[in-house]
Write a protein that holds these residues in place. Structure first.
Motif, PDB file in Angstrom:
ATOM      1  N   TYR A  16      -7.908  -4.094   2.490  1.00 50.75           N
ATOM      2  CA  TYR A  16      -8.632  -4.908   1.802  1.00 50.75           C
ATOM      3  C   TYR A  16      -9.735  -5.711   2.875  1.00 50.75           C
ATOM      4  O   TYR A  16     -10.568  -5.900   2.381  1.00 50.75           O
ATOM      5  N   ASP A  17      -9.453  -5.587   3.961  1.00 48.66           N
ATOM      6  CA  ASP A  17     -10.383  -6.172   5.422  1.00 48.66           C
ATOM      7  C   ASP A  17     -10.792  -5.018   6.088  1.00 48.66           C
ATOM      8  O   ASP A  17      -9.976  -4.420   6.842  1.00 48.66           O
ATOM      9  N   SER A  18     -12.064  -4.852   5.947  1.00 50.42           N
ATOM     10  CA  SER A  18     -12.662  -3.577   6.869  1.00 50.42           C
ATOM     11  C   SER A  18     -12.462  -3.796   8.218  1.00 50.42           C
ATOM     12  O   SER A  18     -12.418  -2.828   9.112  1.00 50.42           O
ATOM     13  N   SER A  19     -12.516  -5.035   8.808  1.00 46.42           N
ATOM     14  CA  SER A  19     -12.270  -5.272  10.187  1.00 46.42           C
ATOM     15  C   SER A  19     -10.851  -4.805  10.896  1.00 46.42           C
ATOM     16  O   SER A  19     -11.050  -4.318  11.812  1.00 46.42           O
ATOM     17  N   LEU A  20      -9.694  -5.072   9.963  1.00 43.74           N
ATOM     18  CA  LEU A  20      -8.447  -4.612  10.386  1.00 43.74           C
ATOM     19  C   LEU A  20      -8.493  -3.144  10.239  1.00 43.74           C
ATOM     20  O   LEU A  20      -7.808  -2.334  10.923  1.00 43.74           O
ATOM     21  N   LEU A  21      -9.245  -2.616   9.319  1.00 45.65           N
ATOM     22  CA  LEU A  21      -9.270  -1.110   9.219  1.00 45.65           C
ATOM     23  C   LEU A  21      -9.783  -0.405  10.381  1.00 45.65           C
ATOM     24  O   LEU A  21      -9.405   0.648  10.701  1.00 45.65           O
ATOM     25  N   ASN A  22     -10.807  -1.072  10.531  1.00 45.61           N
ATOM     26  CA  ASN A  22     -11.745  -0.403  11.852  1.00 45.61           C
ATOM     27  C   ASN A  22     -10.928  -0.352  13.128  1.00 45.61           C
ATOM     28  O   ASN A  22     -10.935   0.340  13.999  1.00 45.61           O
ATOM     29  N   LEU A  23     -10.277  -1.462  13.440  1.00 49.18           N
ATOM     30  CA  LEU A  23      -9.437  -1.949  14.580  1.00 49.18           C
ATOM     31  C   LEU A  23      -8.142  -0.515  14.604  1.00 49.18           C
ATOM     32  O   LEU A  23      -7.898  -0.247  15.712  1.00 49.18           O
ATOM     33  N   SER A  24      -7.563  -0.631  13.484  1.00 46.42           N
ATOM     34  CA  SER A  24      -6.527   0.524  13.472  1.00 46.42           C
ATOM     35  C   SER A  24      -7.035   1.827  13.874  1.00 46.42           C
ATOM     36  O   SER A  24      -6.164   2.770  14.243  1.00 46.42           O
ATOM     37  N   PRO A  44     -15.342   7.597   6.503  1.00 48.99           N
ATOM     38  CA  PRO A  44     -15.190   6.536   5.353  1.00 48.99           C
ATOM     39  C   PRO A  44     -15.352   7.265   3.841  1.00 48.99           C
ATOM     40  O   PRO A  44     -16.035   7.991   3.764  1.00 48.99           O
ATOM     41  N   ILE A  45     -14.257   6.768   3.023  1.00 45.46           N
ATOM     42  CA  ILE A  45     -14.376   6.941   1.615  1.00 45.46           C
ATOM     43  C   ILE A  45     -14.884   5.775   0.961  1.00 45.46           C
ATOM     44  O   ILE A  45     -14.898   4.733   1.346  1.00 45.46           O
ATOM     45  N   PRO A  46     -15.789   6.041  -0.220  1.00 46.73           N
ATOM     46  CA  PRO A  46     -16.277   4.951  -0.835  1.00 46.73           C
ATOM     47  C   PRO A  46     -15.430   3.970  -1.310  1.00 46.73           C
ATOM     48  O   PRO A  46     -14.249   4.056  -1.608  1.00 46.73           O
ATOM     49  N   THR A  47     -15.845   2.444  -1.151  1.00 51.69           N
ATOM     50  CA  THR A  47     -15.131   1.279  -1.335  1.00 51.69           C
ATOM     51  C   THR A  47     -14.804   1.227  -2.819  1.00 51.69           C
ATOM     52  O   THR A  47     -15.734   1.386  -3.782  1.00 51.69           O
ATOM     53  N   LYS A  48     -13.603   1.260  -3.088  1.00 49.99           N
ATOM     54  CA  LYS A  48     -13.208   0.627  -4.603  1.00 49.99           C
ATOM     55  C   LYS A  48     -13.389  -0.752  -5.000  1.00 49.99           C
ATOM     56  O   LYS A  48     -12.763  -1.790  -4.140  1.00 49.99           O
ATOM     57  N   THR A  70     -11.767  -7.724  -5.850  1.00 55.05           N
ATOM     58  CA  THR A  70     -10.880  -7.083  -4.632  1.00 55.05           C
ATOM     59  C   THR A  70     -11.631  -5.726  -4.320  1.00 55.05           C
ATOM     60  O   THR A  70     -12.049  -5.092  -5.066  1.00 55.05           O
ATOM     61  N   ARG A  71     -11.728  -5.531  -2.920  1.00 55.31           N
ATOM     62  CA  ARG A  71     -12.463  -4.418  -2.651  1.00 55.31           C
ATOM     63  C   ARG A  71     -11.314  -3.732  -1.623  1.00 55.31           C
ATOM     64  O   ARG A  71     -10.756  -4.268  -0.591  1.00 55.31           O
ATOM     65  N   THR A  72     -11.074  -2.427  -2.001  1.00 48.48           N
ATOM     66  CA  THR A  72     -10.159  -1.633  -1.098  1.00 48.48           C
ATOM     67  C   THR A  72     -11.078  -0.526  -0.403  1.00 48.48           C
ATOM     68  O   THR A  72     -11.615   0.120  -0.896  1.00 48.48           O
ATOM     69  N   HIS A  73     -10.892  -1.025   0.935  1.00 50.13           N
ATOM     70  CA  HIS A  73     -11.744   0.130   1.905  1.00 50.13           C
ATOM     71  C   HIS A  73     -10.594   1.197   2.318  1.00 50.13           C
ATOM     72  O   HIS A  73      -9.617   1.043   2.652  1.00 50.13           O
ATOM     73  N   LYS A  74     -11.337   2.443   2.562  1.00 50.20           N
ATOM     74  CA  LYS A  74     -10.441   3.674   2.789  1.00 50.20           C
ATOM     75  C   LYS A  74     -11.407   4.231   3.759  1.00 50.20           C
ATOM     76  O   LYS A  74     -12.562   4.505   4.033  1.00 50.20           O
ATOM     77  N   ARG A  75     -10.284   4.933   4.984  1.00 50.35           N
ATOM     78  CA  ARG A  75     -10.794   5.869   6.084  1.00 50.35           C
ATOM     79  C   ARG A  75      -9.735   7.092   5.985  1.00 50.35           C
ATOM     80  O   ARG A  75      -8.546   6.927   5.688  1.00 50.35           O
TER      81      ARG A  75
END
Length: 105
Positions: A16-24, A44-48, A70-75
């Motif tokens: 849900y958090d894009s900054s945590l996703l980029n860090l991982s 990056p896959i489109p955000t739902k 709620t936004r779900t970010h995916k990579r």
């Protein structure tokens, strides 16, 4: 090399958090590059977006509503030609909570 002989690890990350996703994503790419494996990504896959509409008052004032989102970010990260050291280091990797990881060999 042919497609049948080439091994690949596909890592899907959701958060849900894009900054945590980029860090991982950075941590995964760093560990894969330290073990001399080729990486492709993060792709990056489109955000739902999921939007919830809620009435503020349960009985009257139907026109008064609140919207929540709620936004779900995916990579996706692909690791080509992984060695046993690469797999071990990826399994031992400590990623922040709040990031859902799915690994396919």
């Amino acid at each position: 090399m042919s497609q049948a002989q080439q091994q690949k690890i596909r890592i899907k990350l959701k958060s849900y958090d894009s900054s945590l996703l980029n860090l991982s994503c950075e941590k995964i790419i760093d560990t894969a590059s330290r073990t001399e494996s080729l990486t492709m990504g993060p792709i990056p896959i489109p955000t739902k977006r999921k939007i919830y509409c809620v009435l503020r008052s349960p009985h009257v004032n139907k026109d008064s509503r609140e919207h929540f989102e709620t936004r779900t970010h995916k990579r996706i990260i692909d690791v080509y030609e992984p060695s046993s050291n690469t797999i071990d280091s990826l399994m031992k990797l400590d990623l922040p909570s709040g990031v859902h990881i799915e690994v396919k060999l």
